[in-house]
Design a protein around this motif. Structure first.
Motif, mmCIF file in Angstrom:
data_model
loop_
_atom_site.group_PDB
_atom_site.id
_atom_site.type_symbol
_atom_site.label_atom_id
_atom_site.label_comp_id
_atom_site.label_asym_id
_atom_site.label_seq_id
_atom_site.Cartn_x
_atom_site.Cartn_y
_atom_site.Cartn_z
ATOM 1 N N GLY A 165 0.654 -1.187 0.031
ATOM 2 C CA GLY A 165 -0.018 -0.013 0.163
ATOM 3 C C GLY A 165 0.833 1.357 0.030
ATOM 4 N N VAL A 171 -3.937 5.358 2.825
ATOM 5 C CA VAL A 171 -5.205 5.070 2.010
ATOM 6 C C VAL A 171 -5.264 3.843 1.979
ATOM 7 C CG1 VAL A 171 -6.604 5.691 -0.050
ATOM 8 C CG2 VAL A 171 -5.065 7.634 1.111
ATOM 9 N N LEU A 172 -3.982 2.933 1.352
ATOM 10 C CA LEU A 172 -4.224 1.660 1.000
ATOM 11 C C LEU A 172 -3.419 0.719 2.008
ATOM 12 C CD1 LEU A 172 -3.698 2.190 -3.020
ATOM 13 C CD2 LEU A 172 -5.780 2.288 -1.762
ATOM 14 N N SER A 196 -1.506 -3.005 -2.533
ATOM 15 C CA SER A 196 -1.745 -2.208 -3.866
ATOM 16 C C SER A 196 -1.051 -3.180 -5.012
ATOM 17 C CB SER A 196 -0.701 -0.899 -3.864
ATOM 18 O OG SER A 196 0.884 -1.306 -4.056
ATOM 19 N N LYS A 248 -6.318 -2.334 -2.268
ATOM 20 C CA LYS A 248 -7.505 -2.562 -0.944
ATOM 21 C C LYS A 248 -7.270 -1.066 -0.187
ATOM 22 C CE LYS A 248 -8.256 -7.544 -0.379
ATOM 23 N NZ LYS A 248 -7.994 -8.483 0.499
ATOM 24 N N ALA A 249 -8.524 -0.661 0.078
ATOM 25 C CA ALA A 249 -8.386 0.747 0.961
ATOM 26 C C ALA A 249 -8.488 0.328 2.435
ATOM 27 C CB ALA A 249 -9.623 1.684 0.557
ATOM 28 N N GLU A 301 -12.314 0.353 5.667
ATOM 29 C CA GLU A 301 -13.343 -0.245 4.993
ATOM 30 C C GLU A 301 -14.054 -1.501 5.598
ATOM 31 O OE1 GLU A 301 -12.918 1.072 0.298
ATOM 32 O OE2 GLU A 301 -12.607 -0.954 0.840
ATOM 33 N N HIS A 359 -8.523 2.795 -7.174
ATOM 34 C CA HIS A 359 -8.897 4.111 -6.518
ATOM 35 C C HIS A 359 -8.045 5.325 -7.425
ATOM 36 C CE1 HIS A 359 -10.157 2.230 -2.807
ATOM 37 N NE2 HIS A 359 -9.296 1.318 -3.042
ATOM 38 N N GLN A 362 -8.966 11.636 -3.178
ATOM 39 C CA GLN A 362 -9.553 10.570 -3.916
ATOM 40 C C GLN A 362 -10.808 11.113 -4.681
ATOM 41 O OE1 GLN A 362 -9.491 6.589 -2.537
ATOM 42 N NE2 GLN A 362 -11.397 6.016 -3.500
ATOM 43 N N ALA A 366 -13.629 5.646 -6.960
ATOM 44 C CA ALA A 366 -13.141 4.287 -6.882
ATOM 45 C C ALA A 366 -14.005 3.279 -7.813
ATOM 46 C CB ALA A 366 -13.236 4.021 -5.447
#
Length: 635
Positions: free
Chosen positions: A198, A217-218, A221, A238-239, A242, A250, A259, A262
């Motif tokens: 990420g 954020v991630l 990645s 993946k963020a 969540e 993204h 952002q 998405a």
């Protein structure tokens, strides 16, 4: 190698291979082969792209360790440049970054070769990756104008070099993880770099400083890149924060640093992110195929699939008329980016061949082929892989990546029925061609009706087999348990232990015998084939090979009458005749089960064929591997 020398080489191979030495595209066949279904012209591809002239494709051939230039859509070889250790190609394929044991250099691929440009790697001395290994370049990319080349190394180090002189321009660290993704903006002013965990950084190549980080954020990645106008940067991953971890694409606004969109819903990391004409983009993953999105609104506007593979890379030609898709198997296909329809031309054959009655034609992938010539006769509607043919030859039954069971009309290619398969695993069709079964489901092929089904996904791999007996009994083999169902609709049947092997297990067509690939560490051969009777589990015979150590059997098939058996074998350590490719490390043996003798051995090829098929009387053998199906006439 030029086009003229390629033609001469093909003719020479035709002489050496004997009768039928070339396929329908004039490419050489393996020794003694009758025909080839599909082409080998677009195989082993990596980092494929369009050359600036708009008439040629270029890619790294992973098998030959060379860079190939081919015309399209026919795929005729223009020239091939031997080049081992290539990390990346410059736009247009005129140069390549090559990493050797002791040096990193940029080499020319043009016909007027220039001397290599060595890169200054002083900064890499003493550097280590996250596993403590020397921090060589793991990923690399050229800028759009070819003036800069960026290399991602272990320990989060990114280095930029001037392509003309080889001098280091600048360097920075993304995170402590190994750099896995790199992408330049269209004008080469920005570089996006990321690792698997990420960590994503945006670097200004002119000011030589990091301008933004997406670490918060991630959490994972998969890929990074820029929009065509260079105003947005995207990261597939993946963020954080969540409730449900779903992979998504993204998109971030560079100027605002936030952002903006998405593209979600992916079960696996989206790949092959490609912007199309008309403000669209495509994303791909293994589970859901290729999705088409409206780049401005984020709405999904379409979806299609590749046959049993995911897209790894996509490129659109400069005139916006052709889209190139490189799949996970290293095969290339050409598409119309406006209609998203596949363009005519040679294609790789995805899937094992299934002979139709009489043996004159065979279904493989989602196509019908002429056996004698390898000519494509018919394309079935949609994507999928043919697995069975009804006894009357009127229907072809296949699957679409373990998700759908498809029934096609063999004469027209029209899709007749479609069922949810609920996961990967073996299938079987009864003798009359009216029922199709897996370990979890049962379908009526005549009425297109589900007789027994389940919910959810159920993946079953090689340690399973399923078959119908001549009396309609359904046999289900899972690990070491054999279940016998006189009534296929019954939820349970008589279960008994199986004494079969643990590697590959295949029922004979009438389900009276089971071929088991079994380990035996007490003998020179590491594997052999046991033929076991059903349902008594008594060993009828043992098929062994002599004089070949480290043997590994990768495919087994019965003939339609059950009198012959074919086995594909390879060496765990292939025989090498050069530094490039393994030669003659693979053999296909065909046995007469009545005499227990080998009646034919096919060797001398460098492709590992795993998907074997014999026709009804065992006189035709089809072997599938690496995007092609090759057919031999045994008698």
């Amino acid at each position: 190698m030029t086009s003229s020398t390629w033609t001469a080489w093909c003719l020479l191979q035709a002489v050496l291979c004997g009768a039928g030495g070339v396929d329908v595209y004039d490419d050489p066949l393996p020794e003694g082969a009758l025909s080839r279904l599909g082409t080998v012209r677009f195989n082993h591809a990596s980092q494929a792209d369009f050359v600036g002239d708009g008439k040629t494709l270029v890619w790294i051939d992973q098998a030959d360790q060379s860079v190939r230039f081919c015309g399209y859509p026919g795929g005729r070889l223009v020239r091939s440049v031997p080049c081992e250790g290539v990390l990346c190609l410059s736009p247009g394929g005129l140069r390549a970054l090559r990493q050797g044991p002791t040096k990193l250099e940029i080499v020319s691929l043009s016909q007027r070769a220039a001397p290599p440009v060595p890169l200054d790697t002083t900064i890499l001395a003493g550097q280590e990756d996250e596993k403590g290994r020397p921090a060589g370049v793991r990923r690399a990319v050229f800028s759009g104008d070819g003036s800069l080349v960026a290399g991602g190394c272990g320990g989060g180090l990114v280095v930029l070099w001037q392509a003309e002189t080889g001098k280091m321009s600048s360097s920075f660290h993304v995170t402590e993880g190994d750099v896995a993704h790199l992408a330049f903006s269209g004008d080469g002013s920005l570089l996006c770099a990321g690792d698997y965990y990420g960590g994503v950084a945006l670097y200004d190549c002119k000011r030589k400083k990091i301008t933004a980080c997406l670490d918060e954020v991630l959490i994972f990645s998969r890929e990074v890149g820029f929009s065509p106008d260079g105003k947005q940067v995207w990261a597939a991953g993946k963020a954080m924060g969540e409730t449900r971890e779903e992979w998504a694409l993204h998109v971030f606004d560079i100027a605002g640093g936030r952002q903006v969109r998405a593209f979600g819903g992916h079960k696996n990391g989206p790949e092959a992110i490609t912007y199309l004409p008309g403000g669209r983009l495509i994303t791909s993953d293994w589970y859901d195929g290729i999705r088409v999105w409206d780049a401005a609104t984020g709405q999904k506007v379409g979806q299609f699939r590749l046959p049993n593979r995911s897209a790894q890379r996509g490129r659109v030609s400069s005139d916006n008329r052709t889209m190139l898709i490189e799949d996970s198997g290293g095969h290339l296909t050409l598409w119309d980016p406006r209609t998203l329809k596949r363009l005519p031309g040679p294609v790789a054959c995805a899937g094992r061949a299934v002979f139709l009655p009489g043996g004159a034609t065979a279904a493989a992938g989602n196509r019908l082929w002429e056996v004698r010539t390898g000519r494509e006769l018919l394309s079935f509607e949609g994507e999928g892989e043919a697995l069975f043919v009804s006894p009357d030859g009127r229907k072809v039954i296949g699957e679409d990546g373990g998700r759908k069971v498809i029934v096609w009309d063999a004469r027209t290619g029209r899709r007749l029925h479609e069922f949810d398969k609920h996961g990967r695993g073996p299938m079987a069709m009864n003798a009359s061609g009216t029922l199709l079964a897996t370990l979890h489901c049962l379908w009526d092929l005549e009425r297109g009706k589900v007789l027994r089904g389940v919910e959810g996904e159920h993946d079953v791999l090689q340690a399973a087999a399923v078959a119908f007996g001549t009396d309609g009994t359904l046999y289900e083999l899972l690990w070491d348990q054999l279940t016998e169902k006189k009534d296929p609709l019954a939820p349970r049947g008589r279960t008994s232990p199986s004494t079969g092997g643990t590697e590959i297990r295949v029922f004979s067509p009438d389900a009276s015998r089971l071929a088991c690939v079994t380990n035996d560490w007490s003998e020179p051969q590491r594997q052999f084939v046991r033929i076991v009777s059903i349902p008594l589990h008594e060993e009828q015979m043992r098929l062994t090979w002599s004089g070949r150590e480290r043997l590994r059997i990768v495919g087994v098939a019965f003939s339609g009458d059950g009198k012959r058996l074919a086995a594909a074998e390879t060496l765990e350590e292939p025989i090498l005749t050069s530094k490039r490719r393994p030669k003659q490390g693979h053999v296909i043996s065909v046995w007469d089960l009545q005499t227990r003798k080998i009646i034919r051995q096919i060797r001398g090829f460098d492709t590992c064929y795993e998907g074997l098929s014999l026709n009804s009387d065992g006189r035709l053998l089809a072997a599938q591997g690496d995007g092609e199906v090759v057919i031999w006439k045994l008698e």
